[in-house]
Motif scaffolding. Sequence first.
Motif, PDB file in Angstrom:
ATOM      1  N   LEU A  27       0.851  -1.185   0.000  1.00 47.50           N
ATOM      2  CA  LEU A  27       0.000   0.000   0.000  1.00 47.50           C
ATOM      3  C   LEU A  27       0.890   1.238   0.000  1.00 47.50           C
ATOM      4  CD1 LEU A  27      -2.716  -0.936   2.647  1.00 47.50           C
ATOM      5  CD2 LEU A  27      -3.032  -0.690   0.191  1.00 47.50           C
ATOM      6  N   LEU A  30      -3.689   5.652   1.011  1.00 51.41           N
ATOM      7  CA  LEU A  30      -5.117   5.447   1.196  1.00 51.41           C
ATOM      8  C   LEU A  30      -5.696   6.777   1.644  1.00 51.41           C
ATOM      9  CD1 LEU A  30      -5.113   2.116   3.234  1.00 51.41           C
ATOM     10  CD2 LEU A  30      -5.807   2.387   0.846  1.00 51.41           C
ATOM     11  N   ALA A  35      -7.076   4.690  -3.451  1.00 49.94           N
ATOM     12  CA  ALA A  35      -5.991   3.815  -2.999  1.00 49.94           C
ATOM     13  C   ALA A  35      -4.929   3.737  -4.087  1.00 49.94           C
ATOM     14  CB  ALA A  35      -6.522   2.412  -2.710  1.00 49.94           C
ATOM     15  N   THR A  66      -6.651  -3.095  -5.791  1.00 47.71           N
ATOM     16  CA  THR A  66      -6.586  -1.634  -5.670  1.00 47.71           C
ATOM     17  C   THR A  66      -7.984  -1.021  -5.687  1.00 47.71           C
ATOM     18  OG1 THR A  66      -4.433  -1.657  -6.762  1.00 47.71           O
ATOM     19  CG2 THR A  66      -5.570   0.459  -6.642  1.00 47.71           C
ATOM     20  N   MET A  69      -9.676  -1.711  -2.396  1.00 45.81           N
ATOM     21  CA  MET A  69      -9.232  -0.826  -1.314  1.00 45.81           C
ATOM     22  C   MET A  69      -9.825   0.570  -1.480  1.00 45.81           C
ATOM     23  SD  MET A  69      -7.583  -2.530   0.903  1.00 45.81           S
ATOM     24  CE  MET A  69      -6.939  -1.205   1.909  1.00 45.81           C
ATOM     25  N   ALA A  70      -9.917   1.055  -2.729  1.00 45.94           N
ATOM     26  CA  ALA A  70     -10.548   2.357  -2.975  1.00 45.94           C
ATOM     27  C   ALA A  70     -12.021   2.312  -2.578  1.00 45.94           C
ATOM     28  CB  ALA A  70     -10.389   2.756  -4.438  1.00 45.94           C
TER      29      ALA A  70
END
Length: 140
Positions: A27, A30, A35, A66, A69-70
């Motif tokens: 990562l 964030l 992300a 990705t 996570m976004a």
Amino acid sequence: MDVAEFAKLTREFDRLVPLNRAMGMHLVSLEAGTATIRLPWDDRFLGDAADGLVHGGVLTTLLDTTCGMAAFMGLRTPGIIATLDLRIDHLRPATVGAELVAEGTTVRATRQVLFVRGVAHHGDPAQPVAQATATFAVTS
């Protein structure tokens, strides 16, 4: 997001999805609804050694992660999400030996579905290797 919160999410990122750690994903950032993940090169990512092509599953996994996570960062309240739909457009061959960077952005969030766009590149978002459009269900 402060350093402690980012560190906690990074630990959970590695713990909850062991594939992320196995592939070497890191990562980078964030923020609310966004992300960025970095994927250093690994020779295991070759899909066609004779032609020097990166396996499409590597790009798909990177973009799904990705975008997920976004989407998680786009939730109004913390919860569990699941990929409903994921479309990947492969725009050009990924460069063998080069690190990949993926960026995801939540473009709309409802109570039950999040809509996300993503792009994978080698450091220049204007020269994408692949792009994604994804939807995620809020399951809790």
